[in-house]
Structures are given as C-alpha cells and as structure tokens.
Design a protein around this motif. Structure first.
Motif, PDB file in Angstrom:
ATOM      1  N   ASN A 170      -9.798  -1.189   4.694  1.00 39.66           N
ATOM      2  CA  ASN A 170      -9.725  -2.532   4.097  1.00 39.66           C
ATOM      3  C   ASN A 170      -8.524  -2.414   3.019  1.00 39.66           C
ATOM      4  O   ASN A 170      -7.903  -3.368   2.861  1.00 39.66           O
ATOM      5  N   ASP A 171      -8.092  -1.170   2.395  1.00 39.96           N
ATOM      6  CA  ASP A 171      -6.955  -1.166   1.749  1.00 39.96           C
ATOM      7  C   ASP A 171      -5.837  -1.326   2.381  1.00 39.96           C
ATOM      8  O   ASP A 171      -4.852  -2.279   1.515  1.00 39.96           O
ATOM      9  N   ILE A 172      -5.708  -1.106   3.621  1.00 37.86           N
ATOM     10  CA  ILE A 172      -4.573  -1.424   4.337  1.00 37.86           C
ATOM     11  C   ILE A 172      -4.417  -3.050   4.845  1.00 37.86           C
ATOM     12  O   ILE A 172      -3.578  -3.566   4.500  1.00 37.86           O
ATOM     13  N   ALA A 173      -5.499  -3.483   5.129  1.00 38.26           N
ATOM     14  CA  ALA A 173      -5.903  -4.974   5.470  1.00 38.26           C
ATOM     15  C   ALA A 173      -5.585  -5.737   4.399  1.00 38.26           C
ATOM     16  O   ALA A 173      -4.767  -6.718   4.456  1.00 38.26           O
ATOM     17  N   ASP A 174      -5.791  -5.179   3.112  1.00 35.03           N
ATOM     18  CA  ASP A 174      -5.552  -6.162   1.818  1.00 35.03           C
ATOM     19  C   ASP A 174      -4.348  -6.295   1.595  1.00 35.03           C
ATOM     20  O   ASP A 174      -3.982  -7.025   0.304  1.00 35.03           O
ATOM     21  N   ARG A 175      -3.501  -5.324   1.667  1.00 39.18           N
ATOM     22  CA  ARG A 175      -1.884  -5.100   1.367  1.00 39.18           C
ATOM     23  C   ARG A 175      -1.043  -5.927   2.258  1.00 39.18           C
ATOM     24  O   ARG A 175      -1.268  -6.201   3.590  1.00 39.18           O
ATOM     25  N   ASP A 176      -0.081  -6.512   1.764  1.00 39.72           N
ATOM     26  CA  ASP A 176       1.044  -7.077   2.712  1.00 39.72           C
ATOM     27  C   ASP A 176       1.817  -6.401   3.535  1.00 39.72           C
ATOM     28  O   ASP A 176       2.561  -6.670   4.418  1.00 39.72           O
ATOM     29  N   ALA A 177       2.008  -5.083   3.044  1.00 41.69           N
ATOM     30  CA  ALA A 177       2.938  -4.144   3.667  1.00 41.69           C
ATOM     31  C   ALA A 177       2.630  -2.784   3.499  1.00 41.69           C
ATOM     32  O   ALA A 177       1.495  -2.575   2.473  1.00 41.69           O
ATOM     33  N   MET A 178       3.266  -1.830   4.039  1.00 45.75           N
ATOM     34  CA  MET A 178       2.809  -0.270   3.668  1.00 45.75           C
ATOM     35  C   MET A 178       3.972   0.261   3.421  1.00 45.75           C
ATOM     36  O   MET A 178       5.073   0.306   4.290  1.00 45.75           O
ATOM     37  N   LEU A 179       3.993   1.466   2.537  1.00 47.79           N
ATOM     38  CA  LEU A 179       5.124   2.506   2.240  1.00 47.79           C
ATOM     39  C   LEU A 179       4.358   3.611   2.334  1.00 47.79           C
ATOM     40  O   LEU A 179       3.573   4.073   1.808  1.00 47.79           O
ATOM     41  N   PHE A 180       4.836   4.467   3.337  1.00 56.88           N
ATOM     42  CA  PHE A 180       4.376   5.910   3.777  1.00 56.88           C
ATOM     43  C   PHE A 180       5.334   6.694   3.276  1.00 56.88           C
ATOM     44  O   PHE A 180       6.730   6.667   3.493  1.00 56.88           O
ATOM     45  N   ILE A 181       4.911   7.776   2.289  1.00 55.25           N
ATOM     46  CA  ILE A 181       5.692   8.798   2.069  1.00 55.25           C
ATOM     47  C   ILE A 181       5.220  10.249   2.587  1.00 55.25           C
ATOM     48  O   ILE A 181       4.014  10.404   2.537  1.00 55.25           O
ATOM     49  N   THR A 182       6.099  10.738   3.473  1.00 50.46           N
ATOM     50  CA  THR A 182       5.338  11.819   4.334  1.00 50.46           C
ATOM     51  C   THR A 182       6.311  13.342   3.918  1.00 50.46           C
ATOM     52  O   THR A 182       7.551  12.987   3.887  1.00 50.46           O
ATOM     53  N   PRO A 183       5.371  14.189   3.770  1.00 47.99           N
ATOM     54  CA  PRO A 183       6.241  15.560   4.152  1.00 47.99           C
ATOM     55  C   PRO A 183       6.269  16.009   5.557  1.00 47.99           C
ATOM     56  O   PRO A 183       5.827  15.310   6.392  1.00 47.99           O
ATOM     57  N   LYS A 243       2.066  -5.459  10.777  1.00 46.43           N
ATOM     58  CA  LYS A 243       2.176  -5.224   9.324  1.00 46.43           C
ATOM     59  C   LYS A 243       3.774  -4.563   9.300  1.00 46.43           C
ATOM     60  O   LYS A 243       4.042  -3.624   9.936  1.00 46.43           O
ATOM     61  N   ALA A 244       4.365  -4.996   8.171  1.00 44.62           N
ATOM     62  CA  ALA A 244       5.551  -4.229   7.878  1.00 44.62           C
ATOM     63  C   ALA A 244       5.229  -3.048   7.268  1.00 44.62           C
ATOM     64  O   ALA A 244       4.426  -2.775   6.272  1.00 44.62           O
ATOM     65  N   VAL A 245       6.242  -1.929   7.676  1.00 49.36           N
ATOM     66  CA  VAL A 245       5.979  -0.627   7.057  1.00 49.36           C
ATOM     67  C   VAL A 245       7.381  -0.016   6.901  1.00 49.36           C
ATOM     68  O   VAL A 245       8.280  -0.242   7.564  1.00 49.36           O
ATOM     69  N   ALA A 246       7.375   0.802   5.767  1.00 47.15           N
ATOM     70  CA  ALA A 246       8.583   1.891   5.320  1.00 47.15           C
ATOM     71  C   ALA A 246       7.880   3.199   5.301  1.00 47.15           C
ATOM     72  O   ALA A 246       7.269   3.386   5.016  1.00 47.15           O
ATOM     73  N   VAL A 247       9.193   4.193   5.499  1.00 49.71           N
ATOM     74  CA  VAL A 247       8.627   5.526   5.686  1.00 49.71           C
ATOM     75  C   VAL A 247       9.742   6.392   4.668  1.00 49.71           C
ATOM     76  O   VAL A 247      11.098   5.925   4.897  1.00 49.71           O
ATOM     77  N   MET A 248       9.391   7.117   3.915  1.00 52.24           N
ATOM     78  CA  MET A 248      10.310   7.920   3.101  1.00 52.24           C
ATOM     79  C   MET A 248       9.677   9.323   2.902  1.00 52.24           C
ATOM     80  O   MET A 248       8.500   9.749   3.463  1.00 52.24           O
ATOM     81  N   ALA A 256       0.793  -1.212   0.011  1.00 53.60           N
ATOM     82  CA  ALA A 256      -0.040  -0.141  -0.051  1.00 53.60           C
ATOM     83  C   ALA A 256       0.933   1.331   0.027  1.00 53.60           C
ATOM     84  O   ALA A 256       1.729   1.565   0.888  1.00 53.60           O
ATOM     85  N   GLY A 257       0.887   1.998  -0.877  1.00 53.21           N
ATOM     86  CA  GLY A 257       1.505   3.305  -1.240  1.00 53.21           C
ATOM     87  C   GLY A 257       0.679   4.581  -0.843  1.00 53.21           C
ATOM     88  O   GLY A 257      -0.405   4.785  -1.212  1.00 53.21           O
ATOM     89  N   ILE A 258       1.186   4.968   0.538  1.00 49.51           N
ATOM     90  CA  ILE A 258       0.094   6.086   0.981  1.00 49.51           C
ATOM     91  C   ILE A 258       1.078   7.382   1.118  1.00 49.51           C
ATOM     92  O   ILE A 258       2.059   7.354   1.642  1.00 49.51           O
ATOM     93  N   CYS A 259       0.677   8.413   0.368  1.00 47.56           N
ATOM     94  CA  CYS A 259       1.229   9.944   0.315  1.00 47.56           C
ATOM     95  C   CYS A 259       0.513  10.548   1.470  1.00 47.56           C
ATOM     96  O   CYS A 259      -0.388  10.910   1.448  1.00 47.56           O
TER      97      CYS A 259
END
Length: 194
Positions: free
Chosen positions: A67-80, A112-117, A7-10
């Motif tokens: 549901n979008d988060i639950a349906d993905r295997d991991a999350m990538l957050f891009i934060t200002p 859940k695995a998550v990364a932040v950029m 899940a790519g979340i900006c």
C-alpha cells in the motif's frame, strides 16, 4: 497544487547505514529545492521471508508495504551493494509487493516511475559506489514494468568520509545529481500518471 509523493526505500536496515544517510540527504534536498514534492521514507524492516503458503493470508507488514508503494507517485531506492548484488532482504520485499493478488491494490509497480541511488564504503580503485547493485535492481524494475531514471547516476564511494557533519555531501556534483534525478523522477512520474 497537489504535492508529489515519493516513496523513499533504503535497501539497508542498519540505523547507521551510509545508504540511510544518503536517503535522508535526498529527502532534505527535496524539501529545500523542490517544494512541490516530498520524500516519505517507507519502513519495510518487518517483512518476513517470502513464502507462497502465506499468500492466502499475507502478513500485515506485506500489505502495508504494498500500500505504501501504491499510495506514492514514484519510488526512490537507495541500495547498498553486497557481494556485487542487491541485498537479499530488499529483493525479498520487492518479491512480496510484486504479488498482484495480495490485498486489493493489484499491480502496484506497473507504470511507476523509479530512481535508484546508492553508497558504499569502498574507496579502492574500482569501487563502484553500489553501481553493480544499482544495475541489478534496475533489471528487476524492467520485469516489474517500471520506468527508471538512468542518468545522472548517484554512486557515492568512500561513503564513511563522503558526508559533512550536517548530513550534506562533500561532493557538490553529487548533490546536484541528486536534485537532477529527483526533478526527472517527478517529471516522469507526472507523465506516467497521465
């Protein structure tokens, strides 16, 4: 072989956001270099301000986001970074999705695995490329019981000048760091699923 879905979340809702450009670049690098995975951008722009009174009958946008988060295997957050913090609307969306009793998916963050950029337009000495916001967001993920990738970091400074016309980053080291973070995110996500 099953495709690993991220899940790519900006954190910025602006169409011309440099953080949106960074998310799109991560998506492109994933497609080019990691064929076993895909970044699917999650739209959360219509989530209202959190209101406990709405928990009995939550807005459809909130259930969809959860549901979008639950349906993905991991999350990538891009934060200002706004005033050295995470954008309020992004924190609001996380607050909504963290409500375990909303919908039928329970705790969508647990394990859940998550990364932040992140990226910031600042170019002055001391500009962190959203580093402070990333740190605060990582603290939120500790409370949500997520597993976070720590290194390498992806912090793009002077972001208005950091991208080539084709959307790639001028700094090759940052491009390689994005791929490394994604590879680690996938490995951690696979491990946490098992």
């Amino acid at each position: 072989m099953t495709t690993f879905r991220i899940a790519g979340i900006c954190g910025s809702l602006r169409k011309a956001s440099v953080n949106k450009k960074l998310l799109l670049r991560a998506q492109q690098l994933c497609a080019e270099r990691i064929p076993s995975a895909v970044i699917e951008i999650v739209d959360w722009s219509d989530i209202p301000v959190y209101n406990w009174d709405l928990e009995e009958n939550p807005p459809e946008s909130v259930i969809r986001f959860k549901n979008d988060i639950a349906d993905r295997d991991a999350m990538l957050f891009i934060t200002p970074e706004y005033n050295w913090s995470v954008p309020g609307p992004l924190k609001n969306a996380l607050d909504w999705a963290s409500r375990v009793r909303l919908g039928d998916r329970g705790d969508v963050f647990k394990g859940k695995a998550v990364a932040v950029m992140g990226a910031s337009p600042g170019s002055a000495p001391g500009s962190s490329g959203s580093g402070r916001a990333q740190l605060i967001l990582r603290q939120s993920f500790v409370s949500l019981n997520c597993y976070c990738i720590n290194l390498p970091t992806v912090m793009v400074t002077d972001a208005y000048n950091a991208f080539n016309e084709d959307g790639s980053l001028k700094n090759v080291r940052l491009e390689n760091n994005i791929v490394s973070v994604l590879e680690q995110l996938i490995a951690l996500g696979e491990k946490s699923k098992s």
